[in-house]
Design a protein around this motif. Structure first.
Motif, PDB file in Angstrom:
ATOM      1  N   LEU A  15      49.863  35.714  38.961  1.00 33.62           N
ATOM      2  CA  LEU A  15      49.107  35.376  37.762  1.00 33.62           C
ATOM      3  C   LEU A  15      49.908  35.554  36.481  1.00 33.62           C
ATOM      4  O   LEU A  15      49.521  35.029  35.431  1.00 33.62           O
ATOM      5  CB  LEU A  15      47.820  36.200  37.701  1.00 33.62           C
ATOM      6  N   GLN A  16      51.023  36.261  36.538  1.00 27.60           N
ATOM      7  CA  GLN A  16      51.864  36.381  35.349  1.00 27.60           C
ATOM      8  C   GLN A  16      52.706  35.132  35.131  1.00 27.60           C
ATOM      9  O   GLN A  16      52.923  34.707  34.001  1.00 27.60           O
ATOM     10  CB  GLN A  16      52.760  37.619  35.452  1.00 27.60           C
ATOM     11  N   THR A  17      53.170  34.529  36.211  1.00 29.74           N
ATOM     12  CA  THR A  17      54.027  33.348  36.097  1.00 29.74           C
ATOM     13  C   THR A  17      53.270  32.053  36.379  1.00 29.74           C
ATOM     14  O   THR A  17      53.724  30.969  36.000  1.00 29.74           O
ATOM     15  CB  THR A  17      55.201  33.443  37.080  1.00 29.74           C
ATOM     16  N   VAL A  68      41.805  47.965  47.199  1.00 31.52           N
ATOM     17  CA  VAL A  68      42.386  47.801  45.873  1.00 31.52           C
ATOM     18  C   VAL A  68      41.330  47.186  44.961  1.00 31.52           C
ATOM     19  O   VAL A  68      40.253  46.805  45.405  1.00 31.52           O
ATOM     20  CB  VAL A  68      43.655  46.912  45.920  1.00 31.52           C
ATOM     21  N   ASP A  69      41.660  47.087  43.694  1.00 29.22           N
ATOM     22  CA  ASP A  69      40.714  46.560  42.710  1.00 29.22           C
ATOM     23  C   ASP A  69      40.718  45.036  42.785  1.00 29.22           C
ATOM     24  O   ASP A  69      41.455  44.363  42.067  1.00 29.22           O
ATOM     25  CB  ASP A  69      41.118  47.033  41.318  1.00 29.22           C
ATOM     26  N   SER A  94      36.906  34.282  51.131  1.00 33.87           N
ATOM     27  CA  SER A  94      36.872  35.073  49.907  1.00 33.87           C
ATOM     28  C   SER A  94      37.973  34.602  48.970  1.00 33.87           C
ATOM     29  O   SER A  94      39.082  34.282  49.406  1.00 33.87           O
ATOM     30  CB  SER A  94      37.049  36.566  50.184  1.00 33.87           C
ATOM     31  N   CYS A  95      37.645  34.572  47.689  1.00 30.36           N
ATOM     32  CA  CYS A  95      38.615  34.212  46.654  1.00 30.36           C
ATOM     33  C   CYS A  95      38.564  35.305  45.603  1.00 30.36           C
ATOM     34  O   CYS A  95      37.494  35.622  45.087  1.00 30.36           O
ATOM     35  CB  CYS A  95      38.275  32.861  46.037  1.00 30.36           C
ATOM     36  N   GLY A  96      39.723  35.881  45.305  1.00 34.22           N
ATOM     37  CA  GLY A  96      39.710  36.994  44.373  1.00 34.22           C
ATOM     38  C   GLY A  96      40.999  37.129  43.597  1.00 34.22           C
ATOM     39  O   GLY A  96      41.997  36.453  43.865  1.00 34.22           O
ATOM     40  N   LEU A  97      40.956  38.024  42.623  1.00 35.01           N
ATOM     41  CA  LEU A  97      42.159  38.352  41.872  1.00 35.01           C
ATOM     42  C   LEU A  97      42.294  39.860  41.803  1.00 35.01           C
ATOM     43  O   LEU A  97      41.301  40.593  41.773  1.00 35.01           O
ATOM     44  CB  LEU A  97      42.136  37.716  40.483  1.00 35.01           C
ATOM     45  N   SER A  98      43.533  40.307  41.835  1.00 35.46           N
ATOM     46  CA  SER A  98      43.835  41.730  41.779  1.00 35.46           C
ATOM     47  C   SER A  98      44.277  42.094  40.374  1.00 35.46           C
ATOM     48  O   SER A  98      45.232  41.521  39.847  1.00 35.46           O
ATOM     49  CB  SER A  98      44.946  42.085  42.777  1.00 35.46           C
ATOM     50  N   LEU A  99      43.567  43.026  39.771  1.00 37.29           N
ATOM     51  CA  LEU A  99      43.930  43.529  38.449  1.00 37.29           C
ATOM     52  C   LEU A  99      44.481  44.951  38.551  1.00 37.29           C
ATOM     53  O   LEU A  99      44.635  45.639  37.546  1.00 37.29           O
ATOM     54  CB  LEU A  99      42.709  43.490  37.521  1.00 37.29           C
ATOM     55  N   ASN A 100      44.777  45.372  39.768  1.00 36.81           N
ATOM     56  CA  ASN A 100      45.285  46.715  40.053  1.00 36.81           C
ATOM     57  C   ASN A 100      46.795  46.607  40.282  1.00 36.81           C
ATOM     58  O   ASN A 100      47.250  46.243  41.354  1.00 36.81           O
ATOM     59  CB  ASN A 100      44.578  47.271  41.283  1.00 36.81           C
ATOM     60  N   GLY A 101      47.573  46.865  39.231  1.00 38.44           N
ATOM     61  CA  GLY A 101      49.013  46.686  39.347  1.00 38.44           C
ATOM     62  C   GLY A 101      49.407  45.286  38.925  1.00 38.44           C
ATOM     63  O   GLY A 101      48.814  44.709  38.014  1.00 38.44           O
ATOM     64  N   HIS A 102      50.390  44.700  39.590  1.00 32.02           N
ATOM     65  CA  HIS A 102      50.841  43.349  39.259  1.00 32.02           C
ATOM     66  C   HIS A 102      49.722  42.367  39.582  1.00 32.02           C
ATOM     67  O   HIS A 102      49.249  42.305  40.709  1.00 32.02           O
ATOM     68  CB  HIS A 102      52.090  42.997  40.070  1.00 32.02           C
ATOM     69  N   ILE A 115      49.437  42.553  52.731  1.00 30.87           N
ATOM     70  CA  ILE A 115      50.799  42.043  52.566  1.00 30.87           C
ATOM     71  C   ILE A 115      51.048  41.655  51.116  1.00 30.87           C
ATOM     72  O   ILE A 115      52.092  41.973  50.527  1.00 30.87           O
ATOM     73  CB  ILE A 115      51.037  40.840  53.505  1.00 30.87           C
ATOM     74  N   CYS A 116      50.089  40.960  50.513  1.00 32.68           N
ATOM     75  CA  CYS A 116      50.227  40.510  49.125  1.00 32.68           C
ATOM     76  C   CYS A 116      50.361  41.686  48.168  1.00 32.68           C
ATOM     77  O   CYS A 116      51.239  41.714  47.293  1.00 32.68           O
ATOM     78  CB  CYS A 116      49.036  39.659  48.719  1.00 32.68           C
ATOM     79  N   TYR A 117      49.468  42.651  48.308  1.00 33.04           N
ATOM     80  CA  TYR A 117      49.479  43.791  47.400  1.00 33.04           C
ATOM     81  C   TYR A 117      50.807  44.544  47.484  1.00 33.04           C
ATOM     82  O   TYR A 117      51.407  44.901  46.464  1.00 33.04           O
ATOM     83  CB  TYR A 117      48.318  44.739  47.692  1.00 33.04           C
ATOM     84  N   ASN A 118      51.269  44.771  48.710  1.00 29.74           N
ATOM     85  CA  ASN A 118      52.534  45.485  48.887  1.00 29.74           C
ATOM     86  C   ASN A 118      53.702  44.679  48.314  1.00 29.74           C
ATOM     87  O   ASN A 118      54.613  45.234  47.694  1.00 29.74           O
ATOM     88  CB  ASN A 118      52.772  45.790  50.364  1.00 29.74           C
ATOM     89  N   TYR A 119      53.664  43.364  48.491  1.00 23.34           N
ATOM     90  CA  TYR A 119      54.732  42.502  47.993  1.00 23.34           C
ATOM     91  C   TYR A 119      54.793  42.553  46.457  1.00 23.34           C
ATOM     92  O   TYR A 119      55.876  42.725  45.876  1.00 23.34           O
ATOM     93  CB  TYR A 119      54.517  41.067  48.457  1.00 23.34           C
TER      94      TYR A 119
END
Length: 229
Positions: free
Chosen positions: A13-15, A175-176, A190-198, A222-226
């Motif tokens: 989401l940053q790039t 995670v959040d 499920s469709c979501g976004l993580s605001l916890n960290g990157h 896998i995504c969160y760890n990556y």
């Protein structure tokens, strides 16, 4: 795994870059995931001054779907404030709430026509049909819109944090995740976004019934760890 039974898209989401995907433009039965862009369209209308959050919406017999929280708390034939219908639809994934919202919007076809504008990717006839189809690529664009407009969709973020904090994308790792889930027959999504960290988004559609929870939970781990290592 049968690859044809899973569709996903992962976005930084940053790039804005899609960092991983499979079958992301394939339509799947969405279940209650459709309620997210539907509610967003109403928050857009509120923000544009076209409607008021207190505007009453009619709860008709044709909009009733048994077993939901709206049926428990309101009588058929009553008028319910728009803000309340939105809250029930997002927090409880209330089917009657979703029905009230798209009927009050001008019907299912009008809702899908307007919702398609959330993505720059053209959608096929199946997307616009009376059947409830969505795809991971489209929903990735929806999640990016939420991320880029967090003040506008602050209620959406708050309600979805409450709705499904401990399962679906969080089935394996906690995670959040701000996620909208859907379950219809053997389709678990499920469709979501993580605001916890990157910050990243993950949209997963599966045709695996209960095992879909494990699939999406493992992908999210896998995504969160990556993104956060």
């Amino acid at each position: 795994l049968d690859a044809s039974m899973v569709s996903y898209a992962i976005q930084d989401l940053q790039t804005g870059k899609i960092t991983g995907a499979a079958n992301m433009d394939e339509n799947f039965i969405a279940g209650s995931v459709y309620k997210l862009p539907l509610c967003m369209l109403w928050y857009d209308r509120i923000d544009q001054g076209l409607v008021s959050a207190s505007q009453p919406l009619y709860y008709s017999e044709s909009c009733n779907e048994p077993g939901g929280q709206i049926e428990k708390d309101f009588q058929i034939g009553s008028y319910i404030p728009l803000s309340t219908v939105l809250a029930y639809t997002l927090i409880y994934s209330d089917n009657a709430g979703g029905h009230i919202l798209f009927e009050s919007f001008g019907g299912w076809t009008e809702y899908k026509k307007q919702a398609a504008n959330y993505s720059s990717h053209p959608q096929n006839e199946e997307f616009f049909s009376l059947s409830n189809y969505l795809n991971a690529q489209y929903m990735c664009d929806v999640m990016k819109r939420i991320y880029d407009n967090q003040e506008l969709y602050k209620d959406v973020i708050e309600y979805l944090r409450i709705a499904s904090p401990d399962d679906y994308l969080n089935h394996t790792i906690q995670v959040d995740m701000v996620q909208k889930v859907g379950w219809c027959e053997n389709f678990v999504n499920s469709c979501g976004l993580s605001l916890n960290g990157h910050p990243y988004s993950l949209c997963v559609f599966t045709a695996y019934n209960n095992y879909g929870l494990t699939v999406m939970g493992d992908i999210n781990q896998i995504c969160y760890n990556y993104f956060n290592q």
